[in-house]
Scaffold this active site. Structure first.
Site, PDB file in Angstrom:
ATOM      1  N   GLY A  44      48.706  41.297  44.733  1.00  0.00           N
ATOM      2  CA  GLY A  44      48.688  41.991  43.444  1.00  0.00           C
ATOM      3  C   GLY A  44      48.285  43.430  43.680  1.00  0.00           C
ATOM      4  CD  GLN A  49      44.174  47.924  43.569  1.00  0.00           C
ATOM      5  OE1 GLN A  49      45.017  47.201  43.032  1.00  0.00           O
ATOM      6  NE2 GLN A  49      43.441  47.525  44.577  1.00  0.00           N
ATOM      7  CB  CYS A  92      39.161  44.393  45.971  1.00  0.00           C
ATOM      8  SG  CYS A  92      39.891  45.735  45.022  1.00  0.00           S
ATOM      9  CG  LEU A  93      44.742  45.282  48.639  1.00  0.00           C
ATOM     10  CD1 LEU A  93      46.156  45.555  48.203  1.00  0.00           C
ATOM     11  CD2 LEU A  93      44.686  44.813  50.070  1.00  0.00           C
ATOM     12  CG  HIS A 134      41.359  41.205  41.431  1.00  0.00           C
ATOM     13  ND1 HIS A 134      40.263  41.032  42.235  1.00  0.00           N
ATOM     14  CD2 HIS A 134      41.913  42.386  41.825  1.00  0.00           C
ATOM     15  CE1 HIS A 134      40.147  42.059  43.066  1.00  0.00           C
ATOM     16  NE2 HIS A 134      41.140  42.908  42.834  1.00  0.00           N
ATOM     17  CD  GLU A 135      45.809  43.194  40.973  1.00  0.00           C
ATOM     18  OE1 GLU A 135      45.644  42.573  42.035  1.00  0.00           O
ATOM     19  OE2 GLU A 135      45.568  44.422  40.864  1.00  0.00           O
ATOM     20  CG  HIS A 138      41.937  46.985  40.021  1.00  0.00           C
ATOM     21  ND1 HIS A 138      40.986  47.714  40.704  1.00  0.00           N
ATOM     22  CD2 HIS A 138      42.282  45.977  40.847  1.00  0.00           C
ATOM     23  CE1 HIS A 138      40.768  47.162  41.892  1.00  0.00           C
ATOM     24  NE2 HIS A 138      41.540  46.101  42.006  1.00  0.00           N
TER      25      HIS A 138
HETATM   26  O1  K2U Z   1      42.903  44.640  45.311  1.00  0.00           O
HETATM   27  C1  K2U Z   1      43.798  44.135  44.606  1.00  0.00           C
HETATM   28  O2  K2U Z   1      43.916  44.308  43.403  1.00  0.00           O
HETATM   29  C2  K2U Z   1      44.772  43.219  45.257  1.00  0.00           C
HETATM   30  C3  K2U Z   1      44.155  41.919  45.657  1.00  0.00           C
HETATM   31  C4  K2U Z   1      44.421  40.984  44.510  1.00  0.00           C
HETATM   32  C5  K2U Z   1      43.656  39.691  44.518  1.00  0.00           C
HETATM   33  C6  K2U Z   1      42.303  39.639  44.825  1.00  0.00           C
HETATM   34  C7  K2U Z   1      41.632  38.420  44.783  1.00  0.00           C
HETATM   35  C8  K2U Z   1      42.283  37.264  44.420  1.00  0.00           C
HETATM   36  C9  K2U Z   1      43.625  37.328  44.098  1.00  0.00           C
HETATM   37  C10 K2U Z   1      44.302  38.530  44.151  1.00  0.00           C
HETATM   38  C11 K2U Z   1      44.806  41.656  47.010  1.00  0.00           C
HETATM   39  O3  K2U Z   1      45.960  40.921  46.834  1.00  0.00           O
HETATM   40  S1  K2U Z   1      43.680  40.949  48.155  1.00  0.00           S
HETATM   41  C12 K2U Z   1      44.635  40.045  49.214  1.00  0.00           C
HETATM   42  C13 K2U Z   1      44.776  38.597  48.862  1.00  0.00           C
HETATM   43  C14 K2U Z   1      45.769  37.901  49.471  1.00  0.00           C
HETATM   44  C15 K2U Z   1      45.921  36.554  49.207  1.00  0.00           C
HETATM   45  C16 K2U Z   1      45.082  35.875  48.319  1.00  0.00           C
HETATM   46  C17 K2U Z   1      44.082  36.589  47.697  1.00  0.00           C
HETATM   47  C18 K2U Z   1      43.911  37.956  47.975  1.00  0.00           C
HETATM   48 ZN    ZN Z   2      41.425  44.777  43.607  1.00  0.00          ZN
END
Ligand code: K2U
Ligand code: ZN
Length: 167
Positions: A44, A49, A92-93, A134-135, A138
């Site tokens: 996501g 971001q 979180c990225l 989560h998104e 943000h």
């Molecule tokens: O930083 C972001 O918004 C993207 C995250 C979204 C996310 C965080 C936690 C749980 C679900 C989604 C990135 O996708 S983190 C990478 C990731 C990959 C697989 C599963 C969970 C998180």
């Molecule tokens: Zn995030």
């Protein structure tokens, strides 16, 4: 895509502004966001971001080896949340190298405009519910670590600061 200076942190705390209309330019931005997300890799990504504080999210929950299933959310709103909550180990990225359990409603009903600009109302559960919440955090300038206790949040921030210095 990692937060490489305090300025990014400031942008991440902003409240993203709604989009007027789904135009070809917006579709081009969403396609760029999707590429950035795949490269991270992530499942996501919110526009803030990549430094664009507008209410746009892209997502792809397809697993390795599955057909990509890109999803686009413009001006998403949560219409209702389940009482039941679900704990999930989130990362979180924008907060590299830190993971912690966050509890969120296990089901949410959301309304948004899709890639074509059509209004959709949909129920999300499981990883879809975790990721969209989560998104959407943000878009309100909220990071997953803001849901943690003060002790764990401070530990996360210390770790991010160290990771930034090391970078
Ligand atoms: O930083 C972001 O918004 C993207 C995250 C979204 C996310 C965080 C936690 C749980 C679900 C989604 C990135 O996708 S983190 C990478 C990731 C990959 C697989 C599963 C969970 C998180
Ligand atoms: Zn995030």
């Amino acid at each position: 895509l990692t937060v490489d200076n305090a300025a990014d942190m400031a942008v991440l705390k902003k409240i993203s502004t709604p989009v007027e209309a789904v135009t070809d330019d917006l579709r081009a931005l969403m396609d760029d966001m999707l590429e950035t997300m795949y490269d991270a890799p992530g499942i996501g990504l919110a526009a803030v971001q990549i430094g664009e504080p507008i209410r746009v999210i892209v997502m792809d929950l397809a697993r390795e080896g599955e057909e990509p299933a890109p999803r686009y959310f413009v001006n998403p709103e949560i219409l209702s949340r389940s009482e039941e909550v679900l704990g999930y180990e989130e990362g979180c990225l924008s907060v590299p190298e830190y993971f912690d359990e966050v509890e969120r409603p296990s089901k949410v009903t959301i309304r948004y405009m899709n890639y074509q600009g059509e209004t959709v109302v949909e129920e999300a559960e499981g990883l879809y519910a975790v990721c969209i919440q989560h998104e959407m955090d943000h878009l309100e300038g909220v990071l997953f670590i803001d849901h943690l206790s003060r002790l764990r949040r401070d530990r996360a921030i210390t770790k991010v600061k160290k990771a930034r210095r090391a970078a």
